[in-house]
Design a protein around this motif. Structure first.
Motif, short mmCIF file in Angstrom:
data_model
loop_
_atom_site.label_atom_id
_atom_site.label_comp_id
_atom_site.label_asym_id
_atom_site.label_seq_id
_atom_site.Cartn_x
_atom_site.Cartn_y
_atom_site.Cartn_z
N GLN A 163 -6.51 -3.90 4.49
CA GLN A 163 -5.38 -4.31 5.33
C GLN A 163 -5.76 -4.48 6.79
O GLN A 163 -4.96 -4.96 7.59
CB GLN A 163 -4.24 -3.27 5.22
CG GLN A 163 -3.82 -2.94 3.81
CD GLN A 163 -3.47 -4.17 3.00
OE1 GLN A 163 -2.72 -5.03 3.45
NE2 GLN A 163 -4.02 -4.26 1.80
N LEU A 182 -1.51 6.82 1.22
CA LEU A 182 -2.15 6.70 2.53
C LEU A 182 -1.45 7.58 3.54
O LEU A 182 -0.24 7.48 3.73
CB LEU A 182 -2.11 5.23 2.99
CG LEU A 182 -2.71 4.94 4.37
CD1 LEU A 182 -4.20 5.22 4.38
CD2 LEU A 182 -2.42 3.50 4.77
N ALA A 201 -8.03 3.27 -4.02
CA ALA A 201 -6.98 3.50 -3.02
C ALA A 201 -7.52 3.28 -1.61
O ALA A 201 -6.85 2.67 -0.76
CB ALA A 201 -6.42 4.91 -3.16
N VAL A 240 0.86 -1.19 0.00
CA VAL A 240 0.00 0.00 0.00
C VAL A 240 0.89 1.24 0.00
O VAL A 240 1.71 1.41 0.90
CB VAL A 240 -0.93 0.02 1.23
CG1 VAL A 240 -1.73 1.31 1.27
CG2 VAL A 240 -1.85 -1.19 1.21
N LYS A 270 -8.12 -0.55 -1.03
CA LYS A 270 -6.88 -1.30 -0.83
C LYS A 270 -6.34 -1.08 0.58
O LYS A 270 -5.84 -2.02 1.22
CB LYS A 270 -5.84 -0.87 -1.86
CG LYS A 270 -4.58 -1.72 -1.85
CD LYS A 270 -3.67 -1.38 -3.01
CE LYS A 270 -2.44 -2.29 -3.01
NZ LYS A 270 -1.54 -1.99 -4.15
N ALA A 271 -6.44 0.15 1.08
CA ALA A 271 -5.99 0.42 2.43
C ALA A 271 -6.90 -0.24 3.46
O ALA A 271 -6.42 -0.86 4.43
CB ALA A 271 -5.92 1.93 2.67
#
Length: 276
Positions: A222, A244, A215, A96, A218-219
């Motif tokens: 986690q 991020l 974006a 990331v 994807k963060a």
């Protein structure tokens, strides 16, 4: 907190939607030692915006709640993971993109010059790894000896100043039970770089495009286990890619007032979580 004087909060907007799905709400300071947490089915961490000053005491309180019959949200293990911004190192290791960061240095003039070179920047941001509401966050173009004592005994991080913070702002995307809810743009007041309202920042609602949503997704992916709520803070780099800034899992302002349906989404997410 014992008092929210000087802070901006709109958590009260979720009280009526929570009542609609069968939940009564009490607002309690985390410092109140008279509380019997077993009296509650769920304890939701919200505006504990002084925790960074007393992290050990704060974690002890959360651990005590975790030993009761009440369900703590977000879970204490996630809070521990998210307490220090060094979690960003782990996330970056998973692919990331984060704002370039130098970790765990010694604050002196020689190091400062090295940071400027390593980050290829004329300005840097230095802040503690445990912090909130931009407390003890500084934007520097030259070494400031007055900060040496402040950072002598605390872990800190160094990043390049991102010009888009001033020219465009910082984006926040909100997720309830892993589902995207809404997004805002936070911009600093003139001649400042801090986007928080407590420092004069301006907040507006935005509709994220596909690139920003990707974006944020994807963060958010986690995070494990899945939290009740999460806030993903993003900033745009010069080439247009989103980086991020932070994952906020402990006490993020959720800006319910910026999306009239968001309090209902939050209430339904909590109800769904407790039904499982």
């Amino acid at each position: 907190m014992d008092s929210l004087d000087g802070y901006v909060s709109d958590d009260e907007l979720a009280i009526a939607p929570l009542a609609d799905v069968g939940w009564q709400v009490s607002t309690i300071s985390w410092r109140d030692k008279t509380v019997n947490w077993d009296d509650f089915e769920i304890v939701v961490i919200r505006t504990t915006w002084d925790y960074q000053r007393y992290p050990d005491e704060y974690l002890e309180v959360l651990a005590s709640i975790n030993r009761t019959s009440a369900q703590l949200e977000n879970p204490v293990d996630l809070v521990k993971w998210n307490l220090s911004k060094e979690y960003l190192r782990e996330i970056a290791g998973r692919g990331v993109p984060i704002v370039p960061t130098i970790w765990n240095q010694y604050y002196d003039e020689t190091s400062f010059r090295e940071w400027l070179q390593l980050l290829a920047s004329d300005e840097i941001i230095i802040k503690p790894t445990v912090s909130a509401t931009a407390e003890h966050t500084y934007r520097l173009t030259q070494y400031d000896p007055a900060l040496a004592a402040l950072f002598a005994d605390r872990r800190f991080m160094v990043q390049p100043f991102m010009p888009s913070i001033v020219s465009e702002g910082e984006y926040s995307l909100f997720y309830f039970n892993g589902e995207f809810s809404h997004a805002i743009l936070k911009r600093p007041k003139p001649a400042d770089f801090r986007v928080q309202e407590e420092h004069g920042g301006f907040i507006s609602s935005v509709f994220p495009d596909a690139k920003m949503l990707e974006a944020g997704r994807k963060a958010a992916e986690q995070i494990g286990p899945q939290p009740l709520y999460a806030r993903v803070d993003l900033v745009r780099e010069a080439e247009g890619k989103f980086l991020l800034m932070e994952l906020e899992l402990i006490e993020p302002a959720l800006y319910f007032r910026m999306d009239e349906q968001s309090p209902r989404r939050f209430a339904e997410a909590l109800a769904d979580r407790m039904d499982k």
